[in-house]
Every structure is written in structure tokens, then in C-alpha cells.
Design a protein around this motif. Structure first.
Motif, PDB file in Angstrom:
ATOM      1  N   ARG A  65       0.789  -1.103   0.027  1.00 41.25           N
ATOM      2  CA  ARG A  65       0.021   0.115   0.038  1.00 41.25           C
ATOM      3  C   ARG A  65       0.963   1.221  -0.145  1.00 41.25           C
ATOM      4  O   ARG A  65       0.519   2.294  -0.414  1.00 41.25           O
ATOM      5  CB  ARG A  65      -1.015   0.058   1.230  1.00 41.25           C
ATOM      6  CG  ARG A  65      -2.020  -1.117   1.081  1.00 41.25           C
ATOM      7  CD  ARG A  65      -3.174  -0.537   2.157  1.00 41.25           C
ATOM      8  NE  ARG A  65      -2.686  -0.887   3.404  1.00 41.25           N
ATOM      9  CZ  ARG A  65      -2.707  -2.049   4.287  1.00 41.25           C
ATOM     10  NH1 ARG A  65      -3.261  -2.865   3.827  1.00 41.25           N
ATOM     11  NH2 ARG A  65      -1.987  -1.867   5.424  1.00 41.25           N
ATOM     12  N   LEU A  66       2.023   1.080   0.614  1.00 43.59           N
ATOM     13  CA  LEU A  66       2.845   2.444   0.597  1.00 43.59           C
ATOM     14  C   LEU A  66       3.707   2.596  -0.522  1.00 43.59           C
ATOM     15  O   LEU A  66       4.717   3.285  -0.519  1.00 43.59           O
ATOM     16  CB  LEU A  66       3.625   2.077   1.752  1.00 43.59           C
ATOM     17  CG  LEU A  66       3.037   2.348   3.419  1.00 43.59           C
ATOM     18  CD1 LEU A  66       4.249   2.006   4.587  1.00 43.59           C
ATOM     19  CD2 LEU A  66       2.547   3.734   3.391  1.00 43.59           C
ATOM     20  N   HIS A  67       3.764   1.520  -1.351  1.00 46.55           N
ATOM     21  CA  HIS A  67       4.534   1.541  -2.566  1.00 46.55           C
ATOM     22  C   HIS A  67       5.845   1.311  -2.199  1.00 46.55           C
ATOM     23  O   HIS A  67       6.666   2.032  -2.881  1.00 46.55           O
ATOM     24  CB  HIS A  67       4.255   2.573  -3.507  1.00 46.55           C
ATOM     25  CG  HIS A  67       2.689   2.798  -3.912  1.00 46.55           C
ATOM     26  ND1 HIS A  67       2.015   1.706  -4.611  1.00 46.55           N
ATOM     27  CD2 HIS A  67       2.025   3.884  -3.694  1.00 46.55           C
ATOM     28  CE1 HIS A  67       1.149   2.219  -4.818  1.00 46.55           C
ATOM     29  NE2 HIS A  67       0.823   3.372  -4.421  1.00 46.55           N
ATOM     30  N   ALA A  68       6.377   0.640  -1.203  1.00 48.80           N
ATOM     31  CA  ALA A  68       7.710   0.589  -0.781  1.00 48.80           C
ATOM     32  C   ALA A  68       8.434  -0.685  -1.336  1.00 48.80           C
ATOM     33  O   ALA A  68       9.666  -0.575  -1.196  1.00 48.80           O
ATOM     34  CB  ALA A  68       7.826   0.330   0.963  1.00 48.80           C
ATOM     35  N   ILE A  69       7.717  -1.535  -1.886  1.00 47.84           N
ATOM     36  CA  ILE A  69       8.322  -2.751  -2.508  1.00 47.84           C
ATOM     37  C   ILE A  69       7.847  -3.068  -3.713  1.00 47.84           C
ATOM     38  O   ILE A  69       6.601  -2.538  -4.292  1.00 47.84           O
ATOM     39  CB  ILE A  69       8.240  -3.745  -1.736  1.00 47.84           C
ATOM     40  CG1 ILE A  69       6.919  -4.137  -1.283  1.00 47.84           C
ATOM     41  CG2 ILE A  69       9.161  -3.479  -0.373  1.00 47.84           C
ATOM     42  CD1 ILE A  69       6.772  -5.498  -0.438  1.00 47.84           C
ATOM     43  N   ASP A  70       8.707  -4.078  -4.546  1.00 47.15           N
ATOM     44  CA  ASP A  70       7.838  -4.683  -5.927  1.00 47.15           C
ATOM     45  C   ASP A  70       7.588  -5.865  -5.962  1.00 47.15           C
ATOM     46  O   ASP A  70       6.614  -6.370  -6.592  1.00 47.15           O
ATOM     47  CB  ASP A  70       9.059  -4.490  -7.041  1.00 47.15           C
ATOM     48  CG  ASP A  70       9.552  -3.113  -7.448  1.00 47.15           C
ATOM     49  OD1 ASP A  70       8.642  -1.925  -7.781  1.00 47.15           O
ATOM     50  OD2 ASP A  70      10.711  -2.829  -6.879  1.00 47.15           O
ATOM     51  N   VAL A  71       8.278  -6.751  -5.057  1.00 51.09           N
ATOM     52  CA  VAL A  71       8.008  -8.361  -4.711  1.00 51.09           C
ATOM     53  C   VAL A  71       7.719  -8.369  -3.361  1.00 51.09           C
ATOM     54  O   VAL A  71       8.584  -8.024  -2.512  1.00 51.09           O
ATOM     55  CB  VAL A  71       9.090  -9.201  -5.344  1.00 51.09           C
ATOM     56  CG1 VAL A  71       8.681 -10.388  -5.392  1.00 51.09           C
ATOM     57  CG2 VAL A  71       9.387  -8.890  -6.882  1.00 51.09           C
ATOM     58  N   ALA A  72       6.574  -9.167  -3.017  1.00 52.45           N
ATOM     59  CA  ALA A  72       6.466  -9.445  -1.599  1.00 52.45           C
ATOM     60  C   ALA A  72       6.385 -11.169  -1.617  1.00 52.45           C
ATOM     61  O   ALA A  72       5.739 -11.555  -2.293  1.00 52.45           O
ATOM     62  CB  ALA A  72       5.139  -8.894  -1.060  1.00 52.45           C
ATOM     63  N   ALA A  73       6.868 -11.617  -0.598  1.00 48.24           N
ATOM     64  CA  ALA A  73       6.627 -12.889  -0.170  1.00 48.24           C
ATOM     65  C   ALA A  73       7.007 -13.238   1.349  1.00 48.24           C
ATOM     66  O   ALA A  73       7.766 -12.537   1.872  1.00 48.24           O
ATOM     67  CB  ALA A  73       7.529 -13.851  -1.033  1.00 48.24           C
ATOM     68  N   GLU A  74       6.405 -14.353   1.823  1.00 47.20           N
ATOM     69  CA  GLU A  74       6.590 -14.731   3.183  1.00 47.20           C
ATOM     70  C   GLU A  74       7.776 -15.914   3.308  1.00 47.20           C
ATOM     71  O   GLU A  74       8.164 -16.049   4.348  1.00 47.20           O
ATOM     72  CB  GLU A  74       5.321 -15.369   3.662  1.00 47.20           C
ATOM     73  CG  GLU A  74       4.234 -14.244   4.057  1.00 47.20           C
ATOM     74  CD  GLU A  74       2.870 -14.925   4.417  1.00 47.20           C
ATOM     75  OE1 GLU A  74       2.317 -15.448   3.801  1.00 47.20           O
ATOM     76  OE2 GLU A  74       2.750 -14.394   5.601  1.00 47.20           O
ATOM     77  N   ASP A  75       8.200 -16.201   1.903  1.00 48.26           N
ATOM     78  CA  ASP A  75       9.341 -17.253   2.013  1.00 48.26           C
ATOM     79  C   ASP A  75      10.604 -16.763   1.373  1.00 48.26           C
ATOM     80  O   ASP A  75      10.522 -16.055   0.405  1.00 48.26           O
ATOM     81  CB  ASP A  75       8.763 -18.342   0.905  1.00 48.26           C
ATOM     82  CG  ASP A  75       9.712 -19.849   1.525  1.00 48.26           C
ATOM     83  OD1 ASP A  75      10.775 -19.698   1.079  1.00 48.26           O
ATOM     84  OD2 ASP A  75       9.015 -20.781   1.969  1.00 48.26           O
ATOM     85  N   LEU A  76      11.870 -17.174   2.103  1.00 43.33           N
ATOM     86  CA  LEU A  76      12.844 -16.636   1.298  1.00 43.33           C
ATOM     87  C   LEU A  76      13.297 -17.241   0.016  1.00 43.33           C
ATOM     88  O   LEU A  76      14.087 -16.655  -0.489  1.00 43.33           O
ATOM     89  CB  LEU A  76      14.361 -17.132   2.431  1.00 43.33           C
ATOM     90  CG  LEU A  76      14.085 -16.585   3.804  1.00 43.33           C
ATOM     91  CD1 LEU A  76      15.299 -17.320   4.585  1.00 43.33           C
ATOM     92  CD2 LEU A  76      14.474 -15.132   3.809  1.00 43.33           C
ATOM     93  N   ILE A  77      12.457 -18.074  -0.451  1.00 44.25           N
ATOM     94  CA  ILE A  77      12.755 -18.527  -1.934  1.00 44.25           C
ATOM     95  C   ILE A  77      12.848 -17.181  -3.097  1.00 44.25           C
ATOM     96  O   ILE A  77      13.112 -17.403  -3.863  1.00 44.25           O
ATOM     97  CB  ILE A  77      11.876 -19.490  -2.442  1.00 44.25           C
ATOM     98  CG1 ILE A  77      12.273 -20.482  -3.453  1.00 44.25           C
ATOM     99  CG2 ILE A  77      10.485 -19.380  -2.289  1.00 44.25           C
ATOM    100  CD1 ILE A  77      13.818 -20.905  -3.560  1.00 44.25           C
ATOM    101  N   VAL A  78      11.833 -16.274  -2.544  1.00 44.21           N
ATOM    102  CA  VAL A  78      11.791 -15.317  -3.440  1.00 44.21           C
ATOM    103  C   VAL A  78      13.116 -14.376  -3.653  1.00 44.21           C
ATOM    104  O   VAL A  78      13.171 -13.531  -4.664  1.00 44.21           O
ATOM    105  CB  VAL A  78      10.634 -14.311  -2.937  1.00 44.21           C
ATOM    106  CG1 VAL A  78      11.191 -13.336  -1.647  1.00 44.21           C
ATOM    107  CG2 VAL A  78      10.122 -13.538  -3.999  1.00 44.21           C
ATOM    108  N   LEU A  79      14.090 -14.714  -2.823  1.00 48.12           N
ATOM    109  CA  LEU A  79      15.412 -14.131  -3.023  1.00 48.12           C
ATOM    110  C   LEU A  79      16.273 -14.880  -3.857  1.00 48.12           C
ATOM    111  O   LEU A  79      17.530 -14.441  -4.038  1.00 48.12           O
ATOM    112  CB  LEU A  79      16.134 -13.968  -1.619  1.00 48.12           C
ATOM    113  CG  LEU A  79      15.345 -13.428  -0.113  1.00 48.12           C
ATOM    114  CD1 LEU A  79      16.330 -13.214   0.812  1.00 48.12           C
ATOM    115  CD2 LEU A  79      15.181 -11.778  -0.691  1.00 48.12           C
ATOM    116  N   ALA A  80      15.722 -15.770  -4.733  1.00 49.22           N
ATOM    117  CA  ALA A  80      16.762 -16.583  -5.248  1.00 49.22           C
ATOM    118  C   ALA A  80      17.604 -16.051  -6.381  1.00 49.22           C
ATOM    119  O   ALA A  80      18.660 -16.134  -6.499  1.00 49.22           O
ATOM    120  CB  ALA A  80      15.754 -17.538  -6.109  1.00 49.22           C
TER     121      ALA A  80
END
Length: 301
Positions: A65-80
Motif C-alpha cells: 500500500r505504501l509502494h515500498a516494494i515490488d515483490v512480496a513474499a513470506e518465504d525466502l525462496i523469493v530471494l533466489a
């Protein structure tokens, strides 16, 4: 906004002219005041980069909502595919996160943190595979209130950002991190790992414990009605007493020796003052020295 089907990608919230990005894919684990402020600043500066965040669902919804990020995930795999990973969780959580990077980040990456103690995490980072370059980091930006809702992109403007490279100096990774911090408005400096923890024991950790202890003593002594009579001096002196205990338990545990020494030094001086209340000679000396050091602090703040 429903983030049940994470990861979520958000595009185009901020469009600004920016310098070429230092890192193409910036992963931030932990979107509190510091992590959230890094995210906001990075999205403004480098709209062509991806800012990838890992946190719990509620925090990620707020970040989107704050436009602070592009990609959001609860799992570290998103950092691949991240080429920079910033560990911005509490200190002991960051220690645990280090052990999970190998199975989640597939490529070579620079890894740093934002924690207030360095010896434990620098030691733990020695276990990382060689494709990772870890350099401890500590942005000395803060605010009276914590949390993502208080994050702002200018939080680090003209504030020190300390890096603690090990013996090889960090090479290209240190240069890139220094440029990254400087682009966010910070004043990057390098210090030794042990030097950092001793310095912060006096500059940050001792003031926090002192303010919290003072607030408890005063509150217990005078109660709610008595506090209604307090002036601005007590309010200003105890501002840090609003800080969350969980974060500071981690800091105290990972810097117990240096913080213990700092506390001993303060306790010793307080005992001297306690024994000098009638004559006031030691009190006058402490006030004189405190006035001098306070003037130095004011000039440098």
C-alpha cells in the motif's frame, strides 16, 4: 489487498529519473523502520531495480500500500536471484536467516545486515558458501517510533552508516555497499567488528538501558498522578523508554560483555555521586564535564 497468493509484484508506483542501479535485485528481509526506509529510498532512486521483501503477510500488505516494494513474499525462496540481500530483522533472527540463505539464494550475492551488534553475525557469516560476500552493516538512522508505518526514504540523510569488513577489506562488495549507502543520503564509514560493538555499547545500548531503567524507577516511585506533574526534562530524557524489549534483548545478549562494562562504568559514577550529595564537589565536576561533552555532541548532531 489480498496477499494470500504470494509472491506479489507491484509496478510503476514511483517514476523518477535515477542513476543506474548499483544492485539490480535488492532483497530485504524485515520491513521495520530501517528495512522499510531502505526499501522506500531504493524504489525512489532506482525504479528499474526490483525491491524484494520478505516478512509476514500483514507487514507485506502495508508495504504494498505504501509502494515500498515490488515483490512480496513470506518465504525466502523469493530471494533466489537477488544480488543484494539485506537482513533487517532483529539481531538473533538475522543470525538464523544466515543459515537459510544457501538453500534459497541461487547466485552470487552481497549480504549485509542492519543490526546493532556485529561480532556474532560476522562470526556466523563465516559459514556462508563462497558465492556470498558478507559485510556487516549498521545504519545509524532512527526515529522515536519504530515500525514500517514510520519508515521514510530520507531516514538516513546525513547519518552515519557503519560497515565492518573483515581482513580482506570486502573489495568490490564494500565499494558497492558504500555507494549504495551514500546514494541513500548516508555517510558511510568503516570500523572494525570489535570496535563497532564497543562504540555502540556506549553510544546506543547504554543510553537505552539507562532511559528505560530511569523511567521504571520514576514511574514506580511517583505513579500515574505524579507523572502528570512531570516537565519536559523527564519526557525528553526518557524518550528511548518507548523502545520494544524484544529487539533490545537480542542486542544485550549479543553484546553482553561490552554493555556490561558500560553499565559498570555508569554505576560506578552514580555511586560516587551518591556519596557526594552533601559536599557536591564530585557533582559539580560531573556537571562541568557533562556540559562540555554535551556541547561537543550538539555540534556534531
Amino acid at each position: 489487498m489480498d496477499l494470500m497468493d504470494l509472491p506479489v509484484i507491484q509496478h510503476g508506483a514511483i517514476a523518477r529519473t535515477a542513476e543506474p542501479p548499483i544492485f539490480q535485485k535488492i532483497g530485504i528481509v524485515g520491513l521495520g523502520l530501517i528495512g522499510g526506509s531502505i526499501a522506500l529510498a531504493a524504489r525512489q532512486l532506482w525504479p528499474s531495480s526490483l525491491v524484494i521483501a520478505v516478512d509476514n503477510k500483514d507487514v507485506l500488505e502495508t508495504a504494498m500500500r505504501l509502494h515500498a516494494i515490488d515483490v512480496a513474499a513470506e518465504d525466502l525462496i523469493v530471494l533466489a536471484e537477488a544480488d543484494l540481500v539485506i537482513l533487517a530483522a532483529p539481531v538473533r533472527q538475522n543470525l538464523a536467516l544466515l543459515d537459510a540463505l544457501d538453500e534459497n539464494v541461487r547466485q552470487a550475492a552481497v549480504v549485509t545486515d542492519t543490526g546493532s551488534t556485529k561480532r556474532a553475525i560476522v562470526d556466523a557469516a563465516k559459514r556462508l558458501p563462497p558465492r556470498f560476500t558478507f559485510i556487516g552493516g549498521h545504519p545509524l538512522g532512527g526515529a522515536a517510533a519504530a515500525g514500517l508505518e514510520n519508515a521514510r526514504p530520507d531516514l538516513f540523510k546525513n547519518r552515519p552508516w557503519l560497515f565492518t569488513p573483515v581482513s580482506d577489506g570486502g573489495g568490490d562488495a564494500l565499494e558497492k555497499l558504500t555507494a549504495f549507502a551514500r546514494a541513500l543520503g548516508a555517510l558511510p564509514r568503516t570500523v572494525s567488528v570489535a570496535g563497532h560493538d564497543r562504540l555502540l555499547a556506549f553510544l546506543s545500548h547504554l543510553p537505552q538501558l539507562t532511559a528505560s531503567a530511569l523511567m521504571q524507577v520514576v514511574g514506580e516511585a511517583v505513579g500515574e498522578d505524579g507523572l502528570g506533574l512531570a516537565g519536559r526534562g523527564l519526557v525528553d530524557t526518557t524518550r528511548l523508554a518507548s523502545s520494544p524489549a524484544e529487539i533490545w534483548k537480542d542486542i544485550a545478549a549479543t553484546n553482553a560483555d561490552e554493555l556490561g562494562e558500560a553499565l559498570d562504568t555508569l554505576i560506578s559514577l552514580l555511586r560516587e555521586l551518591r556519596g557526594d550529595l552533601q559536599s557536591g564537589d564530585r557533582l559539580a565536576d560531573v556537571f562541568e564535564q557533562a556540559h562540555r561533552w554535551r556541547a561537543v555532541l550538539s555540534r556534531q548532531s
